[in-house]
Motif scaffolding. Structure first.
Motif, short mmCIF file in Angstrom:
data_model
loop_
_atom_site.label_atom_id
_atom_site.label_comp_id
_atom_site.label_asym_id
_atom_site.label_seq_id
_atom_site.Cartn_x
_atom_site.Cartn_y
_atom_site.Cartn_z
N VAL A 40 0.84 -1.20 0.00
CA VAL A 40 0.00 0.00 0.00
C VAL A 40 0.87 1.25 0.00
O VAL A 40 0.57 2.24 -0.68
N ASN A 41 1.98 1.19 0.74
CA ASN A 41 2.87 2.35 0.80
C ASN A 41 3.61 2.62 -0.51
O ASN A 41 4.11 3.72 -0.71
N MET A 42 3.67 1.61 -1.38
CA MET A 42 4.37 1.78 -2.65
C MET A 42 3.43 2.12 -3.81
O MET A 42 3.89 2.37 -4.92
N ARG A 43 2.14 2.14 -3.56
CA ARG A 43 1.18 2.40 -4.64
C ARG A 43 1.46 3.73 -5.34
O ARG A 43 1.60 3.80 -6.56
N LEU A 44 1.54 4.80 -4.57
CA LEU A 44 1.73 6.13 -5.16
C LEU A 44 3.07 6.24 -5.86
O LEU A 44 3.17 6.81 -6.95
N ALA A 45 4.12 5.67 -5.25
CA ALA A 45 5.44 5.71 -5.87
C ALA A 45 5.44 4.99 -7.21
O ALA A 45 6.05 5.46 -8.19
N LEU A 46 4.77 3.84 -7.28
CA LEU A 46 4.70 3.09 -8.53
C LEU A 46 3.90 3.85 -9.57
O LEU A 46 4.29 3.92 -10.75
N GLN A 47 2.79 4.45 -9.16
CA GLN A 47 1.98 5.23 -10.10
C GLN A 47 2.78 6.39 -10.68
O GLN A 47 2.76 6.62 -11.90
#
Length: 256
Positions: free
Chosen positions: A181-188
């Motif tokens: 969940v913490n990596m969602r924005l970074a991946l986007q």
């Protein structure tokens, strides 16, 4: 310095000739593409499905078949050990990568390598493919096997495929890990920073389906939940040969 040059000359040619030559020999313990013996399966014991830690095996259904999802599979072989008839076996076939998620499911009958070829990717990136690797919560096993491809023996660069530091210099992403969940924005944001047209490659069971963490509230069960994926490479972790084979078949550098 002279000693170093002399030693290097004595070593000779170190890069494997694959795919122009034979693939490197895999260890006997290697677990490759599985096969399911539908005739040998009792269909009513479900021992294999109950032994699977990720729910990769489904027994029954309309056709009363056994189906094994290699995208969920950890290749731990607990199903093989649990089956009283050993109806599920893991062979030495390293060709596991597929362009479609559903093609990773193995059913009754002979196992065939899933299709990985991407015509548009070959047209655009067949001569040069730059990838930005994103570890989206991985344990570093898939990352390590991916990095092996940069060594002298594998020399991924000879195919025109290289890893770059910035997504703005990349043609696509290579994603590992279950996507927390913490990596969602970074991946986007990383995906959005890659200029179009672009491709996405999910490497490892975690990036394909969530792996051993599948269903956990703190992960998104794979890269496809956040970005469109063009190539799925199963394994926990996938062997470097499996990753290389997927990349080369994606670009049409070796035949399906």
């Amino acid at each position: 310095m002279l000693d170093i040059l002399k030693t290097r000359l004595q070593q000779g040619y170190r890069t494997m000739r694959y795919p122009a030559g034979p693939a490197p020999e895999l260890p006997a313990r290697f677990a490759g593409r599985p096969t399911v013996d539908g005739d040998g399966c009792a269909h009513d014991c479900r021992a294999c499905a109950e032994a699977c830690p990720t729910g990769a095996i489904v027994v029954g259904g309309d056709a009363t078949r056994v189906r094994l999802d290699t995208g969920r599979c950890l290749f731990c072989r607990d199903c093989h050990a649990a089956c009283p008839r050993q109806a599920i076996r893991f062979g030495q076939d390293h060709r596991l990568a597929g362009a479609k998620r559903e093609d990773l499911v193995v059913g009754d009958g002979p196992a065939r390598a899933p299709a990985a070829f991407h015509a548009k990717a070959r047209e655009l990136f067949g001569r040069s493919l730059k990838l930005r690797e994103v570890s989206a919560g991985g344990c570093n096993a898939c990352e390590a096997d991916t990095n092996v491809l940069n060594t002298v023996a594998w020399d991924l660069g000879r195919f025109g495929i290289q890893f770059v530091a910035s997504p703005r210099h990349a043609d696509g992403l290579l994603i590992t890990g279950p996507v927390t969940v913490n990596m969602r924005l970074a991946l986007q944001k990383t995906y959005e920073a890659v200029p179009a047209p672009k491709i996405v490659i999910a490497v490892g069971a975690c990036a394909v389906s969530g792996g051993p963490y599948i269903g956990h509230p703190e992960i998104l069960d794979g890269a496809a939940a956040v970005v469109p994926v063009d190539l799925f490479v199963p394994g926990c972790p996938p062997h470097p040969l499996t990753i290389l084979d997927g990349l080369l078949r994606l670009l049409g550098k070796i035949q399906e």
